[in-house]
Write a protein that holds these residues in place. Structure first.
Motif, PDB file in Angstrom:
ATOM      1  N   GLY A 191      92.726  32.543  91.081  1.00  0.00           N
ATOM      2  CA  GLY A 191      91.359  32.266  91.476  1.00  0.00           C
ATOM      3  C   GLY A 191      90.858  33.259  92.508  1.00  0.00           C
ATOM      4  O   GLY A 191      91.623  34.101  93.008  1.00  0.00           O
ATOM      5  N   GLN A 192      89.568  33.157  92.810  1.00  0.00           N
ATOM      6  CA  GLN A 192      88.978  34.088  93.767  1.00  0.00           C
ATOM      7  C   GLN A 192      89.775  34.092  95.073  1.00  0.00           C
ATOM      8  O   GLN A 192      90.029  33.055  95.672  1.00  0.00           O
ATOM      9  CB  GLN A 192      87.528  33.707  94.072  1.00  0.00           C
ATOM     10  N   ALA A 193      90.163  35.285  95.496  1.00  0.00           N
ATOM     11  CA  ALA A 193      90.896  35.424  96.749  1.00  0.00           C
ATOM     12  C   ALA A 193      89.905  35.716  97.880  1.00  0.00           C
ATOM     13  O   ALA A 193      88.698  35.615  97.707  1.00  0.00           O
ATOM     14  CB  ALA A 193      91.948  36.525  96.620  1.00  0.00           C
ATOM     15  N   SER A 194      90.439  36.073  99.042  1.00  0.00           N
ATOM     16  CA  SER A 194      89.600  36.186 100.239  1.00  0.00           C
ATOM     17  C   SER A 194      89.286  37.641 100.549  1.00  0.00           C
ATOM     18  O   SER A 194      89.756  38.199 101.555  1.00  0.00           O
ATOM     19  CB  SER A 194      90.293  35.492 101.408  1.00  0.00           C
ATOM     20  N   PHE A 195      88.482  38.266  99.685  1.00  0.00           N
ATOM     21  CA  PHE A 195      88.089  39.664  99.853  1.00  0.00           C
ATOM     22  C   PHE A 195      87.332  39.836 101.169  1.00  0.00           C
ATOM     23  O   PHE A 195      86.480  39.031 101.537  1.00  0.00           O
ATOM     24  CB  PHE A 195      87.205  40.111  98.691  1.00  0.00           C
ATOM     25  N   GLY A 196      87.653  40.924 101.883  1.00  0.00           N
ATOM     26  CA  GLY A 196      86.949  41.239 103.108  1.00  0.00           C
ATOM     27  C   GLY A 196      87.433  40.511 104.337  1.00  0.00           C
ATOM     28  O   GLY A 196      86.858  40.667 105.419  1.00  0.00           O
ATOM     29  N   THR A 197      88.502  39.707 104.193  1.00  0.00           N
ATOM     30  CA  THR A 197      89.066  39.008 105.345  1.00  0.00           C
ATOM     31  C   THR A 197      90.400  39.655 105.711  1.00  0.00           C
ATOM     32  O   THR A 197      90.914  40.515 104.997  1.00  0.00           O
ATOM     33  CB  THR A 197      89.297  37.520 105.043  1.00  0.00           C
ATOM     34  N   ALA A 198      90.966  39.196 106.817  1.00  0.00           N
ATOM     35  CA  ALA A 198      92.235  39.770 107.274  1.00  0.00           C
ATOM     36  C   ALA A 198      93.376  39.440 106.326  1.00  0.00           C
ATOM     37  O   ALA A 198      94.379  40.155 106.275  1.00  0.00           O
ATOM     38  CB  ALA A 198      92.556  39.259 108.681  1.00  0.00           C
ATOM     39  N   ASP A 199      93.251  38.354 105.573  1.00  0.00           N
ATOM     40  CA  ASP A 199      94.315  37.941 104.651  1.00  0.00           C
ATOM     41  C   ASP A 199      93.719  37.714 103.262  1.00  0.00           C
ATOM     42  O   ASP A 199      93.240  36.623 102.956  1.00  0.00           O
ATOM     43  CB  ASP A 199      94.999  36.671 105.166  1.00  0.00           C
ATOM     44  N   TYR A 200      93.756  38.753 102.436  1.00  0.00           N
ATOM     45  CA  TYR A 200      93.232  38.629 101.067  1.00  0.00           C
ATOM     46  C   TYR A 200      94.053  37.647 100.242  1.00  0.00           C
ATOM     47  O   TYR A 200      93.510  36.962  99.366  1.00  0.00           O
ATOM     48  CB  TYR A 200      93.250  40.006 100.393  1.00  0.00           C
ATOM     49  N   ASP A 201      95.342  37.527 100.542  1.00  0.00           N
ATOM     50  CA  ASP A 201      96.268  36.794  99.680  1.00  0.00           C
ATOM     51  C   ASP A 201      96.211  35.287  99.896  1.00  0.00           C
ATOM     52  O   ASP A 201      97.218  34.624 100.173  1.00  0.00           O
ATOM     53  CB  ASP A 201      97.696  37.302  99.900  1.00  0.00           C
ATOM     54  N   ARG A 202      95.039  34.723  99.780  1.00  0.00           N
ATOM     55  CA  ARG A 202      94.853  33.276  99.783  1.00  0.00           C
ATOM     56  C   ARG A 202      93.549  33.000  99.058  1.00  0.00           C
ATOM     57  O   ARG A 202      92.624  33.819  99.067  1.00  0.00           O
ATOM     58  CB  ARG A 202      94.813  32.706 101.208  1.00  0.00           C
ATOM     59  N   LEU A 203      93.466  31.851  98.433  1.00  0.00           N
ATOM     60  CA  LEU A 203      92.253  31.535  97.695  1.00  0.00           C
ATOM     61  C   LEU A 203      91.111  31.187  98.633  1.00  0.00           C
ATOM     62  O   LEU A 203      91.311  30.565  99.677  1.00  0.00           O
ATOM     63  CB  LEU A 203      92.498  30.361  96.744  1.00  0.00           C
ATOM     64  N   SER A 204      89.917  31.570  98.224  1.00  0.00           N
ATOM     65  CA  SER A 204      88.710  31.133  98.905  1.00  0.00           C
ATOM     66  C   SER A 204      88.428  29.689  98.479  1.00  0.00           C
ATOM     67  O   SER A 204      89.036  29.176  97.527  1.00  0.00           O
ATOM     68  CB  SER A 204      87.540  32.026  98.498  1.00  0.00           C
ATOM     69  N   PRO A 205      87.506  29.003  99.153  1.00  0.00           N
ATOM     70  CA  PRO A 205      87.130  27.661  98.681  1.00  0.00           C
ATOM     71  C   PRO A 205      86.696  27.669  97.217  1.00  0.00           C
ATOM     72  O   PRO A 205      87.054  26.758  96.456  1.00  0.00           O
ATOM     73  CB  PRO A 205      85.981  27.272  99.622  1.00  0.00           C
ATOM     74  N   GLY A 243      87.737  29.796  94.976  1.00  0.00           N
ATOM     75  CA  GLY A 243      88.952  30.019  94.202  1.00  0.00           C
ATOM     76  C   GLY A 243      89.700  28.728  93.928  1.00  0.00           C
ATOM     77  O   GLY A 243      90.207  28.504  92.812  1.00  0.00           O
ATOM     78  N   HIS A 244      89.771  27.847  94.924  1.00  0.00           N
ATOM     79  CA  HIS A 244      90.401  26.536  94.709  1.00  0.00           C
ATOM     80  C   HIS A 244      89.616  25.727  93.678  1.00  0.00           C
ATOM     81  O   HIS A 244      90.208  25.041  92.822  1.00  0.00           O
ATOM     82  CB  HIS A 244      90.473  25.775  96.033  1.00  0.00           C
ATOM     83  N   GLU A 245      88.289  25.797  93.745  1.00  0.00           N
ATOM     84  CA  GLU A 245      87.455  25.078  92.776  1.00  0.00           C
ATOM     85  C   GLU A 245      87.677  25.625  91.367  1.00  0.00           C
ATOM     86  O   GLU A 245      87.762  24.855  90.395  1.00  0.00           O
ATOM     87  CB  GLU A 245      85.993  25.197  93.178  1.00  0.00           C
ATOM     88  N   GLN A 246      87.757  26.940  91.248  1.00  0.00           N
ATOM     89  CA  GLN A 246      88.011  27.548  89.933  1.00  0.00           C
ATOM     90  C   GLN A 246      89.328  27.058  89.344  1.00  0.00           C
ATOM     91  O   GLN A 246      89.407  26.742  88.146  1.00  0.00           O
ATOM     92  CB  GLN A 246      88.051  29.074  90.066  1.00  0.00           C
ATOM     93  N   ALA A 247      90.366  27.024  90.163  1.00  0.00           N
ATOM     94  CA  ALA A 247      91.683  26.601  89.671  1.00  0.00           C
ATOM     95  C   ALA A 247      91.649  25.166  89.172  1.00  0.00           C
ATOM     96  O   ALA A 247      92.193  24.844  88.094  1.00  0.00           O
ATOM     97  CB  ALA A 247      92.720  26.768  90.785  1.00  0.00           C
ATOM     98  N   HIS A 258      98.853  33.281  93.802  1.00  0.00           N
ATOM     99  CA  HIS A 258      99.400  32.779  92.535  1.00  0.00           C
ATOM    100  C   HIS A 258      99.822  31.318  92.682  1.00  0.00           C
ATOM    101  O   HIS A 258      99.494  30.474  91.841  1.00  0.00           O
ATOM    102  CB  HIS A 258     100.608  33.618  92.108  1.00  0.00           C
ATOM    103  N   ARG A 259     100.552  31.043  93.752  1.00  0.00           N
ATOM    104  CA  ARG A 259     101.031  29.668  93.975  1.00  0.00           C
ATOM    105  C   ARG A 259      99.857  28.708  94.167  1.00  0.00           C
ATOM    106  O   ARG A 259      99.853  27.597  93.601  1.00  0.00           O
ATOM    107  CB  ARG A 259     101.966  29.638  95.186  1.00  0.00           C
ATOM    108  N   GLU A 260      98.867  29.113  94.952  1.00  0.00           N
ATOM    109  CA  GLU A 260      97.727  28.227  95.200  1.00  0.00           C
ATOM    110  C   GLU A 260      96.933  27.972  93.920  1.00  0.00           C
ATOM    111  O   GLU A 260      96.409  26.861  93.716  1.00  0.00           O
ATOM    112  CB  GLU A 260      96.826  28.828  96.275  1.00  0.00           C
ATOM    113  N   THR A 261      96.842  28.965  93.056  1.00  0.00           N
ATOM    114  CA  THR A 261      96.152  28.770  91.776  1.00  0.00           C
ATOM    115  C   THR A 261      96.902  27.770  90.911  1.00  0.00           C
ATOM    116  O   THR A 261      96.296  26.861  90.318  1.00  0.00           O
ATOM    117  CB  THR A 261      95.995  30.111  91.042  1.00  0.00           C
TER     118      THR A 261
END
Length: 222
Positions: free
Chosen positions: A10-24, A26-30, A55-58
């Protein structure tokens, strides 16, 4: 004959300090994708994920609707994305990165395209990973998915490995990988069939969760 469902995270956190986590979103998409797969009866017999957090959060987001236990998933490093930031840093080490690289998606994707093409030509000094090594680990992951013996396999990965798998299955030039990668949407489904004579592409970049609800908000690329 068996089927492989390759899911981009799902959508990750582009433009933040930690890209490797889903955005809100991204969680909705999953969650929406899990519900769509359940409606279509696409419940997998085996689960695989890359080792990255997104990957795990998705998988955790889509699992409840399918009655799956994410702890069952086997981790495959070959499903991990290559180090895009490290690759671009190596590519632009002498010339300097283009303006807006980490803020503007279009600038980021143009720089990524150029970096991947140079990477494939072996024209980047000291990349974080050699192109040949990336190819090898993705191929090893694909062999595991195709050879695991399950009727339907679900694997959560990233745009780069999924695009590389598609180019390999289609026997397309490696240069096509980045074009496919930049088209691959978040939580998109790519479907492969494992037959007696090899692998076949059944579908690419499908969004059954968007088709079902008609919510274009769920269509994202990063």
């Amino acid at each position: 004959m068996s089927e492989i469902l390759l899911i981009r995270h799902g959508q990750a956190s582009f433009g933040t300090a930690d890209y490797d986590r889903l955005s809100p979103l991204g969680h909705e998409q999953a969650g929406a994708l899990g519900a769509a797969l359940a409606r279509h009866g696409l419940v997998p017999d085996a689960l695989f994920i890359g080792t990255q957090r997104r990957h795990r959060e998705t998988l955790e987001g889509l699992a409840p609707a399918l009655g799956l236990d994410p702890a069952r998933a086997e981790n495959l490093p070959g499903l991990d994305e290559f180090d895009t930031d490290g690759l671009m840093a190596a590519h632009f080490a002498k010339t300097g990165a283009p303006e807006g690289l980490n803020r503007d998606r279009r600038a980021h994707f143009r720089a990524l395209r150029d970096s991947v093409q140079a990477w494939q030509r072996d024209a980047i000094a000291d990349p974080p990973e050699r192109w040949s090594d990336f190819e090898a680990r993705v191929r090893a992951a694909l062999e595991r998915l195709a050879g695991c013996g399950a009727g339907r396999v679900l694997a959560v990965s990233s745009g780069g490995p999924i695009a590389r798998i598609v180019t390999e299955v289609l026997e397309a030039p490696a240069a096509q990988m980045i074009r496919l990668q930049l088209q691959t949407r978040n939580c998109a489904v790519t479907r492969l069939v494992v037959g007696r004579s090899g692998l076949y592409l059944l579908g690419f970049n499908e969004l059954p969760h968007v088709t079902a609800v008609g919510d274009d908000r769920l269509v994202t690329y990063s």
